[in-house]
Design a protein around this motif. Structure first.
Motif, PDB file in Angstrom:
ATOM      1  N   VAL A  91       0.852  -1.204  -0.065  1.00 57.82           N
ATOM      2  CA  VAL A  91       0.055  -0.066   0.015  1.00 57.82           C
ATOM      3  C   VAL A  91       0.979   1.378  -0.142  1.00 57.82           C
ATOM      4  CG1 VAL A  91      -2.128  -1.189   1.193  1.00 57.82           C
ATOM      5  CG2 VAL A  91      -0.125  -0.013   2.325  1.00 57.82           C
ATOM      6  N   GLY A  92       2.152   1.031   0.498  1.00 55.67           N
ATOM      7  CA  GLY A  92       3.130   2.556   0.453  1.00 55.67           C
ATOM      8  C   GLY A  92       2.495   3.455   1.495  1.00 55.67           C
ATOM      9  N   PHE A  93       2.981   4.663   1.315  1.00 58.27           N
ATOM     10  CA  PHE A  93       2.738   5.679   2.080  1.00 58.27           C
ATOM     11  C   PHE A  93       2.437   6.884   1.415  1.00 58.27           C
ATOM     12  CE2 PHE A  93       4.007   9.468   4.618  1.00 58.27           C
ATOM     13  CZ  PHE A  93       3.307   9.175   5.896  1.00 58.27           C
ATOM     14  N   PRO A  94       1.228   7.313   1.939  1.00 57.36           N
ATOM     15  CA  PRO A  94       0.185   7.147   2.846  1.00 57.36           C
ATOM     16  C   PRO A  94      -0.549   6.161   2.613  1.00 57.36           C
ATOM     17  CG  PRO A  94      -0.179   9.069   1.794  1.00 57.36           C
ATOM     18  CD  PRO A  94       0.909   8.770   1.218  1.00 57.36           C
ATOM     19  N   PRO A  95      -1.300   5.532   3.385  1.00 59.50           N
ATOM     20  CA  PRO A  95      -2.089   4.563   3.035  1.00 59.50           C
ATOM     21  C   PRO A  95      -3.573   4.803   2.137  1.00 59.50           C
ATOM     22  CG  PRO A  95      -2.451   5.038   5.449  1.00 59.50           C
ATOM     23  CD  PRO A  95      -1.356   5.780   4.848  1.00 59.50           C
ATOM     24  N   PRO A  96      -4.168   4.065   1.430  1.00 57.27           N
ATOM     25  CA  PRO A  96      -5.353   4.551   0.625  1.00 57.27           C
ATOM     26  C   PRO A  96      -6.335   4.988   1.568  1.00 57.27           C
ATOM     27  CG  PRO A  96      -4.752   2.106   0.266  1.00 57.27           C
ATOM     28  CD  PRO A  96      -3.730   2.582   1.324  1.00 57.27           C
ATOM     29  N   PRO A  97      -7.145   6.133   0.972  1.00 58.95           N
ATOM     30  CA  PRO A  97      -8.018   6.891   1.937  1.00 58.95           C
ATOM     31  C   PRO A  97      -9.316   5.866   2.189  1.00 58.95           C
ATOM     32  CG  PRO A  97      -8.326   7.315  -0.378  1.00 58.95           C
ATOM     33  CD  PRO A  97      -7.230   6.386  -0.441  1.00 58.95           C
ATOM     34  N   ALA A  98      -9.973   6.534   3.197  1.00 54.84           N
ATOM     35  CA  ALA A  98     -11.454   5.719   3.544  1.00 54.84           C
ATOM     36  C   ALA A  98     -12.107   5.517   2.304  1.00 54.84           C
ATOM     37  CB  ALA A  98     -11.939   6.352   4.779  1.00 54.84           C
ATOM     38  N   PRO A  99     -13.213   4.530   2.221  1.00 54.87           N
ATOM     39  CA  PRO A  99     -14.116   4.180   1.280  1.00 54.87           C
ATOM     40  C   PRO A  99     -15.018   5.281   1.064  1.00 54.87           C
ATOM     41  CG  PRO A  99     -13.830   2.287   2.448  1.00 54.87           C
ATOM     42  CD  PRO A  99     -12.958   3.510   3.233  1.00 54.87           C
ATOM     43  N   LYS A 100     -15.295   5.877  -0.285  1.00 54.40           N
ATOM     44  CA  LYS A 100     -16.097   6.809  -0.540  1.00 54.40           C
ATOM     45  C   LYS A 100     -16.922   6.330  -1.674  1.00 54.40           C
ATOM     46  CE  LYS A 100     -16.255  11.718  -1.916  1.00 54.40           C
ATOM     47  NZ  LYS A 100     -15.122  13.153  -2.418  1.00 54.40           N
ATOM     48  N   THR A 101     -18.389   6.927  -1.582  1.00 41.91           N
ATOM     49  CA  THR A 101     -19.446   6.533  -2.536  1.00 41.91           C
ATOM     50  C   THR A 101     -19.555   7.568  -3.646  1.00 41.91           C
ATOM     51  OG1 THR A 101     -20.451   5.088  -1.047  1.00 41.91           O
ATOM     52  CG2 THR A 101     -21.636   5.866  -2.892  1.00 41.91           C
ATOM     53  N   PHE A 102     -19.294   7.380  -4.935  1.00 39.28           N
ATOM     54  CA  PHE A 102     -19.567   8.573  -6.042  1.00 39.28           C
ATOM     55  C   PHE A 102     -20.735   8.064  -6.777  1.00 39.28           C
ATOM     56  CE2 PHE A 102     -15.135   7.933  -5.064  1.00 39.28           C
ATOM     57  CZ  PHE A 102     -14.663   9.451  -5.230  1.00 39.28           C
ATOM     58  N   THR A 103     -21.566   9.014  -7.032  1.00 36.86           N
ATOM     59  CA  THR A 103     -22.538   8.974  -8.089  1.00 36.86           C
ATOM     60  C   THR A 103     -22.314   8.908  -9.429  1.00 36.86           C
ATOM     61  OG1 THR A 103     -24.075   9.990  -6.333  1.00 36.86           O
ATOM     62  CG2 THR A 103     -24.790   9.902  -8.575  1.00 36.86           C
ATOM     63  N   LEU A 104     -22.519   7.902 -10.318  1.00 38.52           N
ATOM     64  CA  LEU A 104     -22.374   7.753 -11.651  1.00 38.52           C
ATOM     65  C   LEU A 104     -23.365   8.651 -12.580  1.00 38.52           C
ATOM     66  CD1 LEU A 104     -21.621   3.977 -11.941  1.00 38.52           C
ATOM     67  CD2 LEU A 104     -20.035   5.905 -11.556  1.00 38.52           C
ATOM     68  N   GLN A 105     -22.650   9.187 -13.539  1.00 41.17           N
ATOM     69  CA  GLN A 105     -23.668  10.072 -14.566  1.00 41.17           C
ATOM     70  C   GLN A 105     -24.931   9.024 -15.218  1.00 41.17           C
ATOM     71  OE1 GLN A 105     -21.389  11.720 -18.052  1.00 41.17           O
ATOM     72  NE2 GLN A 105     -22.980  12.731 -18.412  1.00 41.17           N
ATOM     73  N   LYS A 106     -24.425   7.883 -15.609  1.00 38.99           N
ATOM     74  CA  LYS A 106     -25.546   7.407 -16.080  1.00 38.99           C
ATOM     75  C   LYS A 106     -26.541   6.307 -15.010  1.00 38.99           C
ATOM     76  CE  LYS A 106     -22.844   5.856 -19.901  1.00 38.99           C
ATOM     77  NZ  LYS A 106     -21.974   4.773 -20.658  1.00 38.99           N
ATOM     78  N   GLY A 107     -26.198   6.955 -13.737  1.00 39.69           N
ATOM     79  CA  GLY A 107     -27.269   6.451 -12.533  1.00 39.69           C
ATOM     80  C   GLY A 107     -26.382   5.390 -12.092  1.00 39.69           C
ATOM     81  N   GLY A 108     -26.665   5.075 -10.892  1.00 38.02           N
ATOM     82  CA  GLY A 108     -26.195   3.986  -9.906  1.00 38.02           C
ATOM     83  C   GLY A 108     -24.873   4.627  -9.133  1.00 38.02           C
ATOM     84  N   THR A 109     -24.419   4.239  -8.197  1.00 38.28           N
ATOM     85  CA  THR A 109     -23.056   4.547  -7.401  1.00 38.28           C
ATOM     86  C   THR A 109     -22.100   3.417  -7.578  1.00 38.28           C
ATOM     87  OG1 THR A 109     -24.077   3.419  -5.488  1.00 38.28           O
ATOM     88  CG2 THR A 109     -24.736   5.688  -5.822  1.00 38.28           C
ATOM     89  N   VAL A 110     -20.915   4.018  -6.895  1.00 36.42           N
ATOM     90  CA  VAL A 110     -19.617   2.898  -6.888  1.00 36.42           C
ATOM     91  C   VAL A 110     -18.952   3.667  -5.738  1.00 36.42           C
ATOM     92  CG1 VAL A 110     -18.311   4.382  -8.461  1.00 36.42           C
ATOM     93  CG2 VAL A 110     -17.937   1.988  -8.087  1.00 36.42           C
ATOM     94  N   THR A 111     -18.448   2.361  -4.925  1.00 36.67           N
ATOM     95  CA  THR A 111     -17.633   2.811  -3.626  1.00 36.67           C
ATOM     96  C   THR A 111     -16.297   2.294  -4.104  1.00 36.67           C
ATOM     97  OG1 THR A 111     -19.484   2.396  -2.437  1.00 36.67           O
ATOM     98  CG2 THR A 111     -17.518   2.214  -1.604  1.00 36.67           C
ATOM     99  N   LEU A 112     -15.395   3.579  -3.706  1.00 40.15           N
ATOM    100  CA  LEU A 112     -13.814   3.062  -3.861  1.00 40.15           C
ATOM    101  C   LEU A 112     -13.099   3.732  -2.810  1.00 40.15           C
ATOM    102  CD1 LEU A 112     -13.656   4.270  -7.839  1.00 40.15           C
ATOM    103  CD2 LEU A 112     -13.559   2.087  -6.718  1.00 40.15           C
TER     104      LEU A 112
END
Length: 307
Positions: A91-112
């Motif tokens: 993962v290296g430094f700094p670590p990945p951020p906390a999960p965040k949910t994005f709203t997609l243009q075509k509808g629906g969501t994705v969490t990264l």
């Protein structure tokens, strides 16, 4: 001695009675004057340039931390090729951020980040250190996401313009709204030859990008009647010889071009796979033709193993 100092201070024009002094004053004006004296004693040792430098350093460091963490939302954690697969994520430094949910243009969501491992790639590392080159192990690395044939796992949905209007379409779907510019050679009907100068088929239609207003693909009807798309950027249309030639793949390899699920529409992932196939041909076409891939198994770092 103390009374003399108090008299000197009082005589200096501070308005403080000699018998009271600085610490014994209860007058509001005298208190403000005393506080101003002590504040000045502190601020006279502060360098404004130094304060601004450290403020900028703190801001810039925080910005670098934020940006470096945000660019780890996809593709992390990585994997160490010197260790067993998926055993020691990096993962290296700094670590990945906390999960965040994005709203997609075509509808629906994705969490990264979702920490979902990508599909296994039919390849092995050539040397035991991070960043080592990959050696293909599949029978046809032109269809596998290896090296120049790599592609992004985009959505299995076509690109859209406003509303439900498709961005990439064949000319047969748009009628007279699109046509080949006068003075340019229309490749429809021309034979398509591979790098071995053998005929693989004939151009039957053109696919255009209505968003960028570009010719993107040639639809090739193979000798056996099946149809495949060929990126125009890998094609050389020759008005002199009345043919379309590619230096990427051989005529026999047109049949293995990734096919479309729908003959009249192409998804984003299908686009990438087709382009990756032709790009991979630049490196792997000759080896695939000679059957150099998919042979005997290899160990973890590309060396052939024997029984």
């Amino acid at each position: 001695m103390n009374e003399g100092v108090s008299q000197i201070a009082g005589a200096a024009g501070h308005g403080i009675p000699p018998a009271t002094g600085l610490l014994g004053s209860t007058n509001a004006t005298e208190a403000v004057g005393a506080w101003g004296f002590h504040l000045g004693a502190v601020t006279q040792h502060i360098d404004g340039v130094v304060v601004l430098f450290w403020a900028f350093a703190l801001f810039f460091g925080t910005l670098c931390w934020y940006l470096r963490a945000e660019d780890k939302r996809e593709g992390y954690p990585m994997e160490d090729p010197t260790q067993p697969p998926r055993a020691h994520p990096l993962v290296g430094f700094p670590p990945p951020p906390a999960p965040k949910t994005f709203t997609l243009q075509k509808g629906g969501t994705v969490t990264l980040p979702n920490f979902i491992s990508p599909p296994e790639v039919p390849a092995r590392h050539l040397h035991p250190f991070p960043g080592s080159a990959l050696v293909p192990t599949g029978a046809n690395p032109m269809r596998d996401p290896v090296g120049p044939a790599s592609y992004v796992l985009r959505d299995e949905e076509p690109l859209l313009l406003e509303g439900e209007k498709l961005q990439l379409v064949p000319l047969r779907e748009v009628g007279d709204a699109w046509h080949v510019q006068g003075g340019d050679s229309d490749p429809v009907g021309m034979p398509v030859v591979g790098r071995d100068n053998k005929v693989a088929g004939y151009v039957r239609d053109l696919w255009v990008d209505r968003g960028a207003k570009l010719l993107r693909y040639l639809e090739v009807e193979l000798n056996d009647g099946r149809r495949r798309l060929m990126p125009v950027f890998f094609a050389n249309v020759s008005p002199k010889f009345r043919r379309v030639k590619t230096r990427s793949i051989y005529a026999e390899q047109f049949a293995a071009i990734p096919e479309l699920k729908d003959p009249d529409r192409i998804t984003a992932r299908e686009e990438d796979r087709i382009s990756a196939y032709f790009a991979g041909g630049k490196m792997f076409a000759e080896g695939v033709r000679r059957g150099a891939f998919g042979g005997s198994p290899r160990d973890g770092f590309g060396r052939r193993t024997t029984a």
